[in-house]
Structure formats: C-alpha cells, structure tokens
Design an enzyme around this catalytic site. Sequence first.
Site, PDB file in Angstrom:
ATOM      1  CD  GLU A   1     -69.460 -77.470 -33.169  1.00 50.62           C
ATOM      2  OE1 GLU A   1     -69.220 -78.388 -32.351  1.00 50.62           O
ATOM      3  OE2 GLU A   1     -69.372 -76.236 -32.122  1.00 50.62           O
TER       4      GLU A   1
ATOM      5  CG  HIS B   1     -68.471 -69.820 -32.624  1.00 55.60           C
ATOM      6  ND1 HIS B   1     -69.331 -71.137 -31.846  1.00 55.60           N
ATOM      7  CD2 HIS B   1     -67.743 -70.699 -32.637  1.00 55.60           C
ATOM      8  CE1 HIS B   1     -68.407 -71.682 -30.847  1.00 55.60           C
ATOM      9  NE2 HIS B   1     -66.911 -71.872 -32.473  1.00 55.60           N
TER      10      HIS B   1
END
Length: 422
Positions: free
Chosen positions: A79, A373
């Site tokens: 991730e 993100h």
Amino acid sequence: MKKPKFYQLTKDERLATLVEQGHLSQTDADCLAAAEPLSDEIAGNMIENQIGQYQVPLGVVQDLLVNQQVYQVPFAIEEPSVIAAANNAAKMARANGGFVTEQLTRLMTGEVVLEKLVDLVAAKAWISGNNDHLFEVARAAHPSIVKRGGGLQKITPTIIDNRFLKLELQIDTKEAMGANIVNTICEAIAHAVQEQLGGNLLLSVLTNAAFESVVTASVTIDPATLTTATLAGETIAEKMIAASDFAKVDVARAATHNKGIMNGIDAVVLATGNDWRAIEAGVHSYAARKGAYQPLSSWEWTTDQQLRGRIELPLPVGMVGGSIGILPTVQINQRLLKVQNARELAGIIAAVGLAQNFAALKALVSDGIQKGHMALQAKSLAIAAGATETELTQLLPLLLKATHLNTATATELLAQLRAENK
Ligand code: NDP
C-alpha cells in the site's frame, strides 16, 4: 544544493545511506540490491504446489524512537501511503520523547477440549489433582523448550456449557511464536487426559487469542508540535481525541481505526517472517474481548494538557521458528532492526501500530486522508499505466491536476505525453 531527503534518493542511494549510517552491512545491502528470488529448493520445500514467487516491496521507517532506542524498521507492504505516514509519525513522536512500551507476560495458550465425559465435575477435579503428572507429560513431549527455560507453566480446567471440559494450557515458548511447540504439548496432554478420563477428545490446539502476550505502547505529544499552517495544534489534538472517542461507540469506525493500525503492524510482522494471520486473528479477538468490537488505541488529554495515545494488543511474534530461519531477507531485516529478542520486537511493533494510528487520525481531522494518499496513489496509477521512470516526473503533476484520478486518466495522459514527446 539542498541535500535530498531519504525518500527522494534512488533505491541504491538509500541502501548506501543505510550502510554509511551503520544500519546495514555492505553484504546485506548487496543482497537487498540484488533482490534475488528464493531458490527453487527453498521455495518449493516451503509450501505445497509452489508455482512461482510473489513480490511485495520492502521499505524502511527511519529512526523510530522506542524506549529511548532508535530503530530502523523494515516494512513489507504494497500500500503506497503506509511508510510515508509512519515516517511522519515517527518524526513527530521522536521530537516528543518517543514511544514507551511494556509487556507484562509473554505466554502462548493452548486448548484441549473434551466432551461426552461421564462426570464433568469429577473430570475437572482429576485434572486439578494430577497437575504433576500432566506437567511431566508436557516436559516429555517437548524437552528442548524446557531446556531453554520454557514449557508448560499453568493448566486451568473449566467446564463450559455444562458439556465441554476445556483445559487451558499456558506455555512459555521463549523466542519462538510457538504454535508448533504449543500444539505438540497440547496433543500429548490431550492423549494422557483422554486415556484417564475417556470421553470424546474434540481438539487440542493453540488459540490465537494470545491474551497472555499483550503489549502496550504509549506516546505523549505536546499539542503545539501538531500546529499546521491552517490549524492550531490544540484544535487538531482535540479532534483526534474526539475521533478516538467516536471509534469506541461506532463499530464501523472502530474497524477502520484498527485497519489503519494493522497497516504498519502487518508490514513489520511480514518483514520479520512472522505469521500475520495469527497476529490478525489475535488482535481482532482482543478488540472484541468485552463483547463489543473496540478500537485498539485511545487518545486523551493528560492533566497537563498533553495529547496522550496508548495502544494495547496481543503480539505473539517470534525471533526464531516457522519461516524466520529460512527466508534470507527476514534475517537481513532482523539485523537492520538490531532487535535482540521477541519482547523487544513486540514492543517495536506496538509502537509502529500507535504511530500509524497517530498519522491516520491527524490526517483525518486536519487535511483529510486523501491529500497525502493521492500523490502516492497517482504514482501507482502511472506505473500501472506503463509509465517509465523518466515519464513519471512529467506524468505525475498532470495526473494530480486531473479531475478524475483513475486508470483511464493515467493511460490517456500518458498517451498524450508520449505523442508530445515524439
Ligand atoms: P517451530 O515449529 O519452527 O518451532 C520453533 C523451534 O525453534 C523450537 O522448536 C526450537 O527447537 C527452536 N528454537 C531455537 N531457539 C529457540 C529459542 N530461543 N526459543 C524457542 N525456540 C527456539 O515454530 P513455532 O513453534 O514458533 O511455530 C510457528 C509456526 O507455526 C509458524 O510458521 C506459524 O505460521 C505456524 N502455525 C501457526 C498456527 C496458528 O497460528 N494457529 C497453527 C499451526 C502452525 P529446538 O528447541 O528443538 O531447537
């Protein structure tokens, strides 16, 4: 010229920096740089039906301060934003004195369960009256763990549902996670008990609810250090506490609160060769131990108006056993961490979980989670669309300005870029 930050270096430059700083040996850095796959001999013998190998990037969180010791923490994770968030939290925690951890007990638990016993009460009494014999059976089943100073510590018999007799076995597995050690001892005890009591032996196996291996980590933050260009540190701290309180009364939030914690925990567990399914099962059963699923961490004001975070969770990780001695990268990671024993490793992992939680809550209540993100997500999209290293520098700013950040946009922008560059 300004010195580039660690994350701005190439992989080889990062490895060279870690060698220069004394965190990695040249040999280990060379091994990581070569990124050799496992030999067929190792991979093929580790699992059934092996048909290939699966790659996950390995990164490092720098200078995590735990119990006044600084660690370089390996993360195996796919991730994009997890390491950046952990690094950020590690830096902030370091400026505030770092994490403090504690682990009172480190025991694994096994269960032996029988049913269809003629007299449950008499059976339970027999267990209590024959501890010496059962301890001898356990010693004989796994003498090497006894030689290492471990082995069976306690037997607790309980009647459950007026139907089952459960023996809970507390076992000291020393530096191993201990699933196989516990199972061996459980099966030997089960055999001895059934021989004496009859009945139906249902199962004898470790429980992943490792509630005798609970670790806590805490950190105290001066709210002034949280201040951003647009928000006062006190406001951020106040909202972090409120968000943490909300997770205690909303399971939907608690699940995501804990997922953020597990982002870091699983990454270190995997990098250190430990069984992440075991850790996941244990952690979530601990979160639900009082009936309602709860957050693993909590934030509050101290009496002197500091922001204090605390995490509490079972972390039965090992330094030996399972795949730890087999996977060469795991051994490099242990050396990078400079960790001496399983307790120390569990403390570092608990601190990582709290760091991850700190970063997530802070982002949520200030900029929102997407800001940080998206830059990293854009990079993943660009790579998936086929951008080369050189194209990335041109494509990323375009992608971040796009209305819809998705694969189609990345592919389209990359095609435009290539046409222009022709
Ligand atoms: P192992 O079966 O590899 O056992 C560890 C061994 O390491 C011990 O038997 C011991 O052998 C040796 N050892 C060397 N030094 C030490 C030390 N200082 N302290 C303790 N042991 C030492 O691994 P585990 O028993 O830890 O089991 C972990 C594995 O079990 C993982 O692969 C896990 O995935 C798997 N598993 C998990 C389950 C679950 O979570 N529910 C269920 C079943 C398996 P010796 O003393 O003879 O040298």
